[in-house]
Design an enzyme around this catalytic site. Structure first.
Site, PDB file in Angstrom:
ATOM      1  N   LYS A 128       0.848  -1.209   0.000  1.00 47.70           N
ATOM      2  CA  LYS A 128       0.000   0.000   0.000  1.00 47.70           C
ATOM      3  C   LYS A 128       0.867   1.237   0.000  1.00 47.70           C
ATOM      4  O   LYS A 128       2.055   1.188   0.367  1.00 47.70           O
ATOM      5  CB  LYS A 128      -0.939   0.026   1.214  1.00 47.70           C
ATOM      6  CG  LYS A 128      -0.264   0.004   2.608  1.00 47.70           C
ATOM      7  CD  LYS A 128       0.224   1.324   3.156  1.00 47.70           C
ATOM      8  CE  LYS A 128       0.836   1.195   4.548  1.00 47.70           C
ATOM      9  NZ  LYS A 128       1.699   2.302   4.945  1.00 47.70           N
TER      10      LYS A 128
ATOM     11  N   ASP B 288      -2.628  -1.625  10.604  1.00 50.35           N
ATOM     12  CA  ASP B 288      -2.866  -1.530   9.153  1.00 50.35           C
ATOM     13  C   ASP B 288      -3.542  -2.773   8.578  1.00 50.35           C
ATOM     14  O   ASP B 288      -3.892  -2.785   7.399  1.00 50.35           O
ATOM     15  CB  ASP B 288      -1.526  -1.361   8.401  1.00 50.35           C
ATOM     16  CG  ASP B 288      -0.966   0.047   8.533  1.00 50.35           C
ATOM     17  OD1 ASP B 288      -1.697   0.929   9.013  1.00 50.35           O
ATOM     18  OD2 ASP B 288       0.199   0.244   8.154  1.00 50.35           O
TER      19      ASP B 288
END
Ligand code: C5P
Length: 278
Positions: free
Chosen positions: A11, A135
């Site tokens: 990401k 996350d």
């Protein structure tokens, strides 16, 4: 079906605003996160005994590895005592701010759920993921999401316009807790993440990362690399998460003068609700 191959994407944080320190030691944040095509691959093979193998010999084989922690958690929650061989092919650099370990944990949860009869909804998997790392829930979204709290409160957003993104990873690594400790709250810009979200929706995005200054303080060479990349033409060069990777948008080149970096050409990707990343 006894075998499954799944991509485990990295990401970038398109913006990351730190809002304050919390009594539990974490930081309250607001971040727009996006999955990219740079990815690891996880292979799941149901077996008569547990085994974990990995192309990167430096990764631990105990529960400090988020893949193993995710497997343990899934078995505990489901009460399903199967054995499995998990093989992890690493491409995503570590200590990079690209969420590799968190992505591997999310992919493990999703893959086990798929192999073992879909016991849990994606929301339930996100709740389990939040126990593994801030996350991890994001990586169970469809790839574009606004993340709040310590990162674990995930609101899905429509996919961003397709865009190529260069990832530049300097050889230096940084530990996430150390970057957070170096952050000076009084020096942060007074940006409002809700305004940043509106700008994205209107097609005039602003990209920023409150963790960039502390990371550049800890590793001054990162600032030189950022300037070189900016001079080579990219419209945006920004640290991802706590670094040390930069993501670069727009047209530019990788300056040959910068030594000790790895580069990855990548693009934004998303998945559908039913399928994992292809
Ligand atoms: O949740 P995770 O284990 O990924 O966090 C790693 C470390 O990063 C935490 O121990 C904390 O030092 C820091 N962190 C933080 N605030 C957040 C997320 C992470 O301070 N929102």
């Amino acid at each position: 079906m006894n075998i499954l191959h799944l991509k485990s994407p990295a990401k970038v944080n398109l913006f990351l605003k730190i809002l304050g320190r919390r009594p539990d030691g974490y930081h309250e944040l607001a971040s727009l996160m996006q999955t990219i095509s740079l990815c690891d691959t996880l292979t799941f093979t149901l077996s008569d005994h547990d085994r974990f193998t990995c192309t990167d010999p430096s990764l631990p084989h105990d529960s400090s590895n988020l893949v193993i922690a995710a497997l343990d958690l899934f078995r505990r929650r489901s009460g399903d005592l199967f054995s499995i061989h998990l093989h992890l092919e690493k491409q995503i650099p570590i200590q990079a701010g690209l969420g590799g370990g968190s992505s591997n944990a999310a992919t493990t949860l999703w893959g086990l759920n798929h192999l073992r009869g879909h016991r849990f909804s994606d929301r339930e998997l996100m709740e389990m993921g939040a126990e593994l790392g801030s996350d991890v829930p994001f990586f169970l979204s469809q790839g574009t999401a606004y993340c709040e709290g310590r990162g674990e409160r995930v609101t899905e957003l429509p996919p961003m316009p397709a865009e190529d993104v260069w990832i530049v990873k300097p050889r230096e690594g940084l530990s996430t807790p150390q970057v957070y400790r170096t952050l000076e709250l009084s020096k942060l810009s007074p940006r409002d993440p809700h305004v940043s979200l509106k700008k994205i929706a209107l097609g005039s995005p602003e990209y920023y990362n409150d963790l960039e200054d502390p990371a550049l303080t800890l590793e001054p060479r990162l600032g030189l690399i950022k300037s070189d990349l900016e001079r080579s033409g990219y419209s945006t060069v920004l640290l991802s998460g706590s670094g040390t990777s930069f993501f670069c948008l727009g047209e530019g080149g990788i300056p040959l003068t910068v030594e000790g970096i790895s580069t990855f050409k990548s693009r934004f990707i998303n998945r559908t609700a039913e399928r994992w990343y292809e």
